[in-house]
Design a protein around this motif. Structure first.
Motif, PDB file in Angstrom:
ATOM      1  N   ALA A 103      25.453 138.023 -20.197  1.00  0.00           N
ATOM      2  CA  ALA A 103      24.363 137.180 -20.684  1.00  0.00           C
ATOM      3  C   ALA A 103      23.157 138.004 -21.116  1.00  0.00           C
ATOM      4  O   ALA A 103      22.559 137.763 -22.172  1.00  0.00           O
ATOM      5  CB  ALA A 103      23.969 136.176 -19.599  1.00  0.00           C
ATOM      6  N   GLY A 104      22.800 138.990 -20.311  1.00  0.00           N
ATOM      7  CA  GLY A 104      21.612 139.789 -20.603  1.00  0.00           C
ATOM      8  C   GLY A 104      21.738 140.610 -21.867  1.00  0.00           C
ATOM      9  O   GLY A 104      20.826 140.618 -22.708  1.00  0.00           O
ATOM     10  N   LEU A 105      22.868 141.286 -22.055  1.00  0.00           N
ATOM     11  CA  LEU A 105      23.027 142.158 -23.218  1.00  0.00           C
ATOM     12  C   LEU A 105      23.232 141.363 -24.502  1.00  0.00           C
ATOM     13  O   LEU A 105      22.763 141.774 -25.567  1.00  0.00           O
ATOM     14  CB  LEU A 105      24.191 143.128 -23.000  1.00  0.00           C
ATOM     15  N   ASN A 106      23.939 140.225 -24.427  1.00  0.00           N
ATOM     16  CA  ASN A 106      24.060 139.370 -25.609  1.00  0.00           C
ATOM     17  C   ASN A 106      22.693 138.911 -26.092  1.00  0.00           C
ATOM     18  O   ASN A 106      22.386 138.942 -27.287  1.00  0.00           O
ATOM     19  CB  ASN A 106      24.945 138.154 -25.303  1.00  0.00           C
ATOM     20  N   ASP A 107      21.858 138.481 -25.160  1.00  0.00           N
ATOM     21  CA  ASP A 107      20.515 138.019 -25.518  1.00  0.00           C
ATOM     22  C   ASP A 107      19.668 139.164 -26.060  1.00  0.00           C
ATOM     23  O   ASP A 107      18.946 139.008 -27.042  1.00  0.00           O
ATOM     24  CB  ASP A 107      19.848 137.398 -24.295  1.00  0.00           C
ATOM     25  N   TYR A 108      19.765 140.334 -25.454  1.00  0.00           N
ATOM     26  CA  TYR A 108      18.948 141.472 -25.875  1.00  0.00           C
ATOM     27  C   TYR A 108      19.297 141.919 -27.287  1.00  0.00           C
ATOM     28  O   TYR A 108      18.411 142.180 -28.108  1.00  0.00           O
ATOM     29  CB  TYR A 108      19.141 142.632 -24.897  1.00  0.00           C
ATOM     30  N   VAL A 109      20.596 142.007 -27.578  1.00  0.00           N
ATOM     31  CA  VAL A 109      21.024 142.434 -28.915  1.00  0.00           C
ATOM     32  C   VAL A 109      20.655 141.382 -29.963  1.00  0.00           C
ATOM     33  O   VAL A 109      20.207 141.719 -31.068  1.00  0.00           O
ATOM     34  CB  VAL A 109      22.547 142.711 -28.937  1.00  0.00           C
ATOM     35  N   ALA A 110      20.825 140.098 -29.625  1.00  0.00           N
ATOM     36  CA  ALA A 110      20.462 139.035 -30.568  1.00  0.00           C
ATOM     37  C   ALA A 110      18.969 139.051 -30.877  1.00  0.00           C
ATOM     38  O   ALA A 110      18.552 138.720 -31.990  1.00  0.00           O
ATOM     39  CB  ALA A 110      20.864 137.678 -30.000  1.00  0.00           C
ATOM     40  N   LYS A 117      17.186 126.161 -34.543  1.00  0.00           N
ATOM     41  CA  LYS A 117      16.590 127.178 -33.679  1.00  0.00           C
ATOM     42  C   LYS A 117      15.976 126.574 -32.418  1.00  0.00           C
ATOM     43  O   LYS A 117      15.956 127.205 -31.365  1.00  0.00           O
ATOM     44  CB  LYS A 117      15.510 127.951 -34.442  1.00  0.00           C
ATOM     45  N   LYS A 118      15.478 125.348 -32.541  1.00  0.00           N
ATOM     46  CA  LYS A 118      14.784 124.718 -31.415  1.00  0.00           C
ATOM     47  C   LYS A 118      15.674 124.610 -30.184  1.00  0.00           C
ATOM     48  O   LYS A 118      15.227 124.810 -29.056  1.00  0.00           O
ATOM     49  CB  LYS A 118      14.284 123.336 -31.824  1.00  0.00           C
ATOM     50  N   HIS A 119      16.940 124.267 -30.411  1.00  0.00           N
ATOM     51  CA  HIS A 119      17.859 124.036 -29.300  1.00  0.00           C
ATOM     52  C   HIS A 119      18.889 125.148 -29.119  1.00  0.00           C
ATOM     53  O   HIS A 119      19.760 125.037 -28.253  1.00  0.00           O
ATOM     54  CB  HIS A 119      18.609 122.712 -29.509  1.00  0.00           C
ATOM     55  N   SER A 120      18.821 126.189 -29.930  1.00  0.00           N
ATOM     56  CA  SER A 120      19.914 127.171 -29.941  1.00  0.00           C
ATOM     57  C   SER A 120      20.079 127.887 -28.601  1.00  0.00           C
ATOM     58  O   SER A 120      21.208 128.129 -28.157  1.00  0.00           O
ATOM     59  CB  SER A 120      19.706 128.196 -31.063  1.00  0.00           C
ATOM     60  N   GLN A 121      18.959 128.237 -27.933  1.00  0.00           N
ATOM     61  CA  GLN A 121      19.081 128.947 -26.664  1.00  0.00           C
ATOM     62  C   GLN A 121      19.757 128.087 -25.598  1.00  0.00           C
ATOM     63  O   GLN A 121      20.632 128.553 -24.870  1.00  0.00           O
ATOM     64  CB  GLN A 121      17.713 129.403 -26.170  1.00  0.00           C
ATOM     65  N   THR A 122      19.367 126.820 -25.542  1.00  0.00           N
ATOM     66  CA  THR A 122      19.962 125.912 -24.559  1.00  0.00           C
ATOM     67  C   THR A 122      21.439 125.699 -24.853  1.00  0.00           C
ATOM     68  O   THR A 122      22.294 125.754 -23.953  1.00  0.00           O
ATOM     69  CB  THR A 122      19.237 124.557 -24.567  1.00  0.00           C
ATOM     70  N   ILE A 123      21.758 125.449 -26.134  1.00  0.00           N
ATOM     71  CA  ILE A 123      23.150 125.211 -26.510  1.00  0.00           C
ATOM     72  C   ILE A 123      23.986 126.472 -26.325  1.00  0.00           C
ATOM     73  O   ILE A 123      25.153 126.412 -25.920  1.00  0.00           O
ATOM     74  CB  ILE A 123      23.227 124.700 -27.969  1.00  0.00           C
ATOM     75  N   MET A 124      23.382 127.637 -26.582  1.00  0.00           N
ATOM     76  CA  MET A 124      24.084 128.904 -26.349  1.00  0.00           C
ATOM     77  C   MET A 124      24.482 129.011 -24.883  1.00  0.00           C
ATOM     78  O   MET A 124      25.595 129.436 -24.551  1.00  0.00           O
ATOM     79  CB  MET A 124      23.192 130.080 -26.735  1.00  0.00           C
ATOM     80  N   GLY A 125      23.572 128.606 -23.996  1.00  0.00           N
ATOM     81  CA  GLY A 125      23.876 128.630 -22.568  1.00  0.00           C
ATOM     82  C   GLY A 125      25.017 127.701 -22.211  1.00  0.00           C
ATOM     83  O   GLY A 125      25.896 128.043 -21.420  1.00  0.00           O
ATOM     84  N   TYR A 126      25.015 126.495 -22.814  1.00  0.00           N
ATOM     85  CA  TYR A 126      26.108 125.553 -22.579  1.00  0.00           C
ATOM     86  C   TYR A 126      27.434 126.141 -23.041  1.00  0.00           C
ATOM     87  O   TYR A 126      28.474 126.014 -22.367  1.00  0.00           O
ATOM     88  CB  TYR A 126      25.861 124.241 -23.327  1.00  0.00           C
ATOM     89  N   PRO A 150      19.781 118.406 -26.448  1.00  0.00           N
ATOM     90  CA  PRO A 150      20.822 119.270 -27.039  1.00  0.00           C
ATOM     91  C   PRO A 150      22.224 118.673 -27.013  1.00  0.00           C
ATOM     92  O   PRO A 150      22.944 118.733 -28.012  1.00  0.00           O
ATOM     93  CB  PRO A 150      20.738 120.537 -26.181  1.00  0.00           C
ATOM     94  N   LEU A 151      22.633 118.092 -25.895  1.00  0.00           N
ATOM     95  CA  LEU A 151      23.981 117.554 -25.804  1.00  0.00           C
ATOM     96  C   LEU A 151      24.191 116.303 -26.661  1.00  0.00           C
ATOM     97  O   LEU A 151      25.329 115.897 -26.891  1.00  0.00           O
ATOM     98  CB  LEU A 151      24.341 117.237 -24.348  1.00  0.00           C
ATOM     99  N   CYS A 198      31.385 135.268 -34.027  1.00  0.00           N
ATOM    100  CA  CYS A 198      30.959 134.442 -35.162  1.00  0.00           C
ATOM    101  C   CYS A 198      30.527 133.045 -34.715  1.00  0.00           C
ATOM    102  O   CYS A 198      29.572 132.471 -35.264  1.00  0.00           O
ATOM    103  CB  CYS A 198      32.078 134.333 -36.205  1.00  0.00           C
ATOM    104  N   MET A 199      31.212 132.486 -33.716  1.00  0.00           N
ATOM    105  CA  MET A 199      30.792 131.182 -33.198  1.00  0.00           C
ATOM    106  C   MET A 199      29.434 131.284 -32.512  1.00  0.00           C
ATOM    107  O   MET A 199      28.593 130.391 -32.641  1.00  0.00           O
ATOM    108  CB  MET A 199      31.844 130.621 -32.235  1.00  0.00           C
ATOM    109  N   LEU A 200      29.211 132.374 -31.774  1.00  0.00           N
ATOM    110  CA  LEU A 200      27.896 132.576 -31.156  1.00  0.00           C
ATOM    111  C   LEU A 200      26.810 132.695 -32.211  1.00  0.00           C
ATOM    112  O   LEU A 200      25.742 132.084 -32.109  1.00  0.00           O
ATOM    113  CB  LEU A 200      27.921 133.858 -30.301  1.00  0.00           C
ATOM    114  N   HIS A 201      27.089 133.486 -33.245  1.00  0.00           N
ATOM    115  CA  HIS A 201      26.093 133.733 -34.298  1.00  0.00           C
ATOM    116  C   HIS A 201      25.816 132.480 -35.119  1.00  0.00           C
ATOM    117  O   HIS A 201      24.726 132.322 -35.674  1.00  0.00           O
ATOM    118  CB  HIS A 201      26.597 134.858 -35.201  1.00  0.00           C
ATOM    119  N   GLU A 202      26.769 131.578 -35.201  1.00  0.00           N
ATOM    120  CA  GLU A 202      26.622 130.372 -36.015  1.00  0.00           C
ATOM    121  C   GLU A 202      25.825 129.280 -35.302  1.00  0.00           C
ATOM    122  O   GLU A 202      25.395 128.308 -35.930  1.00  0.00           O
ATOM    123  CB  GLU A 202      28.013 129.838 -36.386  1.00  0.00           C
TER     124      GLU A 202
END
Length: 411
Positions: free
Chosen positions: A111-118, A336-345, A212-213, A325-329
């Protein structure tokens, strides 16, 4: 400086991939040495992945409080100690004890490195980041195969991997000051590729403050992640057992074949990093799913063992672009408003797939035969493809409706 830190991050992702493939390739030998039932590997895998889910859920708070560098260092130290514990474990019970810190460390690093690189690097680095996970996942079976064939010792295989992890821990400790320095320059690249236009596709949802859901398509995206990780983890955990018990291959040979599956993922993600400059995420996801389906069908059909090798490599190549690619999409699909929350889901449901789908197959196989493995892989890929295509159709309709609405409002 940023480039040097990126190399450290890539090394950390190699270490993240190293343990992921070890249990599956070593299990045919471990099962005999420990006199354990076949399905025990599934329960061990569940313990590791369950701990990963827990650490992923709390990683946000840990990262905010201690920083990515510190969390990565401690997490890698946890995984190194856990792998050393696998080496010394005298029974299955101790393997379960060591599985907990192994999973806790892996989830926080992921989780940490994915977020840092993004946040701090350009978009194509996401594919290359996951490519380096594949480097680790490919090296793991190769190293384990050497110890199984040479010494018939899975414990020394775990010892070798633990030594590599401890080496990375030392490197991370020495480079801790770099993390804060690099954060001064952020290189966001979430929407560089052609795809859905975030403002157009999500204008109405943002305006209405929809949860988000409740956004259309989120559940289909989560279903795609569930079965993607189900396929990837099931191939890694049970592939070797399938080759040994159904195709009558030697355990060391089966381990090398599974390493080629991870090699397919690794090479595919390296190539994908370049292709993203010319091809959008949606096309790469679709192509990958079709390649994976063809590879799964080769495993299912009653062909000679060499076709199983081709099938393993094709499934690996097909899976390669799908996850990054699914993560990046995500921001392009849902805003953008909900992307962090949805990424977590999405990450949570992905780990759920890794946690429960492989053990479920192991339980069914223990009551029938591991020969059901290729049939299940075909079914999982088909469900992933179906949910992904349904999501694409929904997004196209969403684009059309919101464009018409925006035109009506402007006129």
């Amino acid at each position: 400086m940023a480039t040097f830190l990126l190399i450290i991050i890539y090394l950390a992702f190699i270490s993240l991939g190293l343990p992921d493939s070890l249990l599956g390739v070593a299990w045919p030998v471990m099962q005999t040495d420990l006199s354990a039932p076949l399905e025990t590997a599934g329960y061990l895998f569940m313990a590791i992945a369950g701990s990963t889910i827990i650490s992923s859920l709390i990683s946000g708070r840990l990262l905010k409080r201690f920083g990515t560098g510190n969390v990565t260092f401690v997490s890698c130290l946890l995984t190194a100690c856990a792998l050393l514990g696998f080496h010394f474990s005298p029974s299955v019970i101790w393997l379960f004890v060591c599985a907990i810190p192994l999973g806790l460390g892996a989830g926080a690093v992921d989780a940490g490195l994915n977020d840092y690189v993004a946040t701090h690097y350009k978009a194509h680095h996401m594919s290359w980041l996951h490519c380096f996970w594949g480097v680790g996942a490919t090296m793991g079976p190769v190293i384990m195969a050497q110890f199984i064939s040479g010494q018939h010792s899975w414990t020394n295989g775990y010892l070798a991997i633990a030594g590599m992890q401890f080496l990375l821990v030392i490197i991370l400790l020495l480079t801790l000051p770099l993390w804060n320095k690099v954060t001064k320059k952020s290189h966001k690249g979430l929407n560089e590729q052609p795809g859905y236009t975030t403002d157009v596709t999500n204008h109405l949802e943002d305006g209405m403050n929809v949860k988000p859901l409740q956004i259309k398509g989120v559940k289909l995206a989560m279903l795609s992640f569930l079965f993607y990780c189900g396929v990837e983890a099931t191939m890694g955990l049970w592939g070797s057992s399938f080759l040994v018990n159904v195709k009558d291959l030697d355990a060391a040979v089966a381990a090398r074949w599974v390493s080629l599956y991870y090699g397919g993922i690794t090479i595919g993600r390296f190539i994908t990093g370049f292709i993203t400059f010319k091809m959008n995420n949606l096309t790469l996801i679709r192509i990958g799913q079709f390649i994976a389906l063809v590879g799964a069908v080769l495993l299912f059909l009653p062909f000679p063992p060499v076709f199983s090798l081709i099938g393993f490599i094709m499934v690996g190549l097909g899976l390669a672009p799908i996850f990054p690619c699914m993560l990046h999409e995500t921001p392009a699909r849902f805003g953008k408003k909900h992307s962090q929350t949805i990424m977590g889901y999405q990450m949570a449901i992905a780990y759920t797939g890794s946690t429960f789908i492989p053990p479920l197959l192991g339980f069914i196989a223990s009551k029938s035969s591991i020969g059901i493995f290729p049939f299940c892989i075909v079914v999982f890929v088909v469900v992933m493809l179906f949910s992904s295509e349904k999501l694409n159709q929904l997004m196209k309709k969403k684009v059309t409706i919101n464009k018409e609405t925006s035109s009506a409002v402007s006129s």
